[in-house]
Design a protein around this motif. Structure first.
Motif, PDB file in Angstrom:
ATOM      1  N   THR A 345      52.870  45.734  31.284  1.00  0.00           N
ATOM      2  CA  THR A 345      52.101  44.950  30.321  1.00  0.00           C
ATOM      3  C   THR A 345      52.938  43.743  29.893  1.00  0.00           C
ATOM      4  N   ASP A 346      52.254  42.696  29.427  1.00  0.00           N
ATOM      5  CA  ASP A 346      52.997  41.531  28.922  1.00  0.00           C
ATOM      6  C   ASP A 346      53.353  41.741  27.450  1.00  0.00           C
ATOM      7  N   ALA A 347      53.974  40.725  26.848  1.00  0.00           N
ATOM      8  CA  ALA A 347      54.451  40.862  25.465  1.00  0.00           C
ATOM      9  C   ALA A 347      53.321  41.155  24.490  1.00  0.00           C
ATOM     10  N   SER A 348      52.081  40.771  24.838  1.00  0.00           N
ATOM     11  CA  SER A 348      50.942  41.010  23.939  1.00  0.00           C
ATOM     12  C   SER A 348      50.250  42.332  24.230  1.00  0.00           C
ATOM     13  N   GLY A 349      50.734  43.050  25.254  1.00  0.00           N
ATOM     14  CA  GLY A 349      50.131  44.344  25.573  1.00  0.00           C
ATOM     15  C   GLY A 349      49.028  44.263  26.623  1.00  0.00           C
ATOM     16  N   ASN A 350      48.781  43.066  27.202  1.00  0.00           N
ATOM     17  CA  ASN A 350      47.777  42.945  28.254  1.00  0.00           C
ATOM     18  C   ASN A 350      48.334  43.522  29.554  1.00  0.00           C
ATOM     19  N   THR A 351      47.478  44.223  30.318  1.00  0.00           N
ATOM     20  CA  THR A 351      47.897  44.759  31.611  1.00  0.00           C
ATOM     21  C   THR A 351      48.215  43.609  32.566  1.00  0.00           C
ATOM     22  N   VAL A 352      49.342  43.730  33.274  1.00  0.00           N
ATOM     23  CA  VAL A 352      49.679  42.719  34.276  1.00  0.00           C
ATOM     24  C   VAL A 352      48.929  43.068  35.562  1.00  0.00           C
ATOM     25  N   LEU A 353      48.123  42.140  36.052  1.00  0.00           N
ATOM     26  CA  LEU A 353      47.306  42.404  37.233  1.00  0.00           C
ATOM     27  C   LEU A 353      48.141  42.319  38.503  1.00  0.00           C
ATOM     28  N   GLY A 354      47.702  43.067  39.526  1.00  0.00           N
ATOM     29  CA  GLY A 354      48.310  42.919  40.843  1.00  0.00           C
ATOM     30  C   GLY A 354      47.837  41.605  41.445  1.00  0.00           C
ATOM     31  N   ASP A 355      48.588  41.088  42.440  1.00  0.00           N
ATOM     32  CA  ASP A 355      48.231  39.788  43.006  1.00  0.00           C
ATOM     33  C   ASP A 355      47.354  39.961  44.248  1.00  0.00           C
ATOM     34  N   PHE A 356      46.049  39.896  44.024  1.00  0.00           N
ATOM     35  CA  PHE A 356      45.117  40.108  45.126  1.00  0.00           C
ATOM     36  C   PHE A 356      45.118  38.930  46.108  1.00  0.00           C
ATOM     37  N   GLY A 357      45.421  37.730  45.612  1.00  0.00           N
ATOM     38  CA  GLY A 357      45.469  36.561  46.496  1.00  0.00           C
ATOM     39  C   GLY A 357      46.470  36.765  47.614  1.00  0.00           C
ATOM     40  N   VAL A 358      47.678  37.208  47.238  1.00  0.00           N
ATOM     41  CA  VAL A 358      48.732  37.459  48.229  1.00  0.00           C
ATOM     42  C   VAL A 358      48.312  38.611  49.149  1.00  0.00           C
ATOM     43  N   HIS A 359      47.694  39.626  48.566  1.00  0.00           N
ATOM     44  CA  HIS A 359      47.265  40.800  49.339  1.00  0.00           C
ATOM     45  C   HIS A 359      46.252  40.415  50.424  1.00  0.00           C
ATOM     46  N   ILE A 360      45.257  39.641  50.059  1.00  0.00           N
ATOM     47  CA  ILE A 360      44.213  39.311  51.036  1.00  0.00           C
ATOM     48  C   ILE A 360      44.780  38.361  52.104  1.00  0.00           C
ATOM     49  N   GLN A 361      45.735  37.549  51.709  1.00  0.00           N
ATOM     50  CA  GLN A 361      46.396  36.682  52.682  1.00  0.00           C
ATOM     51  C   GLN A 361      47.104  37.539  53.745  1.00  0.00           C
TER      52      GLN A 361
END
Ligand code: ATP
Ligand code: MG
Length: 461
Positions: A345-361
């Motif tokens: 999570t980031d400093a505000s508690g939001n979940t950090v997303l995985g990088d789908f752009g890199v994945h699909i590439q």
């Protein structure tokens, strides 16, 4: 059917101070004096005529009448009802105000990530406050953090300071995530004598602003807390659009155009562009529609398969075979199910997303290698370039009006509100109503279907 009528109430200073006496507005409206022909009935006297907004003025949220539930489709909240009446408070200057300008100390704070137009809003808040006659205006540096971190001192603001800030992107005040508790923020406000707080930020910031408003009420402080919603993703409920979105779509097109040229100029070229949109694919959808250069648009709201006969990769092969090149646009929150869940999570508690752009590439490269077809894959992530842009003309206007209305709302005695645009009219919302969940692209909506028509992509499930 009257059940479908709904009005929004917004908190007012008289809720806790019933005896609060308003004074005549110090904001001078320079409106044309009406002539006799303007009025069918009685002609108002000079004393009666003012042109200020009446507190009972309302804006209708939904302006469409469906002739049947079937034609309403997904746009209707209730399948048995072909119309919905929702009313919102009209924003703008009031004839009577609840703060004496000489007693006001106003503070502005910007939180979360960057978004085009932040400086435009800051600038307009300062200018409007000065027109009301406010002398004490300060900026809180680096988000809510600026309330607690020693060594971060408040920044005095005036028309002179903000005059040209809208010419560059970013935030004059700086932004941050995380920071002090709500009660520490309110302690700091009391200490500094802040009685008007303008909060520019997204859903997290607004949750904070609402908590600050509630805490101020609990302590019976005569304070106005007013938000200006900042979300480049355009994912705030009930608003036509939020500032920065238009600019983001315009800038996203540049990235798409570069991806298109790269793809088009290469033998079997494939361009992939990752755009913002954690929960909602509005930027990806609108940029696809605007550019006309996208073959496949993937957003978080619409599930898809990568592999298999109906998958994205098979369609890419088809595009390469038939057109010679292809361009994909993916929203950052799309395809999270293909990535291992991170618990970060980031400093505000939001979940950090995985990088789908890199994945699909990577998956695209792997797929074409496996099937023995040459493919030249190029990946562009323009996120930070887009967020740092200055606002375009239409966002510039939106920011200006939102900034002015934020100040009008505070002087009118409202608190715990946020400003927005609904059906082209500017309005005030109670904060909890607009942040209860993120607005999302409806996969059943006309707009998503228009997008599919323009890209020509099939269903990937
Ligand atoms: P963005 O859209 O850029 O993410 P945001 O406003 O959602 O903007 P966050 O980082 O989530 O950005 O939050 C901004 C600030 O609001 C942070 O300082 C965070 O501590 C505070 N905040 C977030 N959620 C809450 C909450 N529920 N109550 C109080 N404060 C909050
Ligand atoms: Mg957020």
């Amino acid at each position: 059917q009257r059940d479908f009528e709904r009005r929004f109430n917004i908190p007012h200073i008289t809720d806790i101070f019933p005896d609060a006496d308003p004074i005549p507005s110090t904001f001078c409206l320079k409106m044309r004096t009406p002539v006799m022909e303007d009025f069918a009935g009685g002609y108002p006297s000079d004393e009666e005529w003012h042109g200020y907004i009446n507190k009972n003025d309302r804006v209708l949220l939904k302006v469409i009448h469906y002739s049947s539930p079937t034609s309403a489709g997904a746009e209707c909240i209730d399948p048995n009802c072909t119309w919905v009446e929702q009313w919102v408070h009209r924003a703008g200057p009031r004839e009577k105000i609840y703060f004496k300008p000489e007693e006001v100390k106003a503070a502005i704070v910007t939180c979360g990530g960057l978004c085009p137009g932040l400086n435009d809003v800051i600038r307009q808040i300062v200018i409007t406050l000065e027109i009301y006659g406010v002398k004490k205006i300060v900026g809180i540096p680096f988000g809510y953090r600026g309330f607690s971190d020693e060594g971060l001192s408040e920044m005095p603001l005036s028309r002179k300071v903000v005059q040209n800030v809208h010419l560059s992107g970013g935030s004059l005040l700086g932004v941050s995530r995380g920071g002090p508790s709500v009660s520490d923020i309110v302690d700091s406000m009391e200490e500094r004598g802040i009685n008007m707080l303008f909060v520019l930020g997204g859903n997290g910031t607004h949750a904070g602003a609402n908590a600050i408003h509630n805490e101020c009420r609990r302590r019976r402080m005569r304070v106005a807390v007013v938000g200006v919603p900042k979300t480049i993703d355009n994912d705030i409920l009930m608003m036509d659009k939020t500032f920065g979105f238009d600019t983001a779509v315009e800038e996203a097109q540049r990235a798409i155009n570069s991806a298109y040229i790269e793809a088009h100029s290469a033998y079997h070229g494939i361009g992939i562009v990752k755009l913002m949109g954690r929960n909602s694919g509005f930027i990806a959808m609108h940029a696809s529609l605007a550019s006309g250069q996208i073959d496949i648009c993937l957003i978080p709201e619409v599930p898809f398969h990568l592999h298999g006969p109906l998958g994205v990769l098979r369609h890419l092969k088809f595009l390469i075979e038939t057109k010679g090149s292809a361009v994909l646009c993916v929203a950052e929150g799309a395809g999270q199910n293909f990535l291992g869940r991170t618990n970060a999570t980031d400093a505000s508690g939001n979940t950090v997303l995985g990088d789908f752009g890199v994945h699909i590439q990577q998956e695209t490269k792997k797929y074409f290698k496996e099937i023995g077809v040459h493919a030249d894959v190029k990946y562009i992530d323009p996120t930070y370039m887009i967020r740092a842009c200055r606002a375009n003309a239409s966002d510039g206007i939106l920011c200006t009006v939102l900034g002015q209305n934020a100040v009008h709302g505070a002087f009118a005695g409202y608190s715990g509100i946020t400003v927005g645009i609904c059906n082209t009219h500017y309005v005030y919302f109670p904060i909890p109503e607009v942040i209860s969940y993120p607005r999302a692209v409806d996969p059943n909506s006309r707009m998503w279907h228009r997008c599919l028509t323009s890209t020509g992509q099939p269903d990937f499930v």
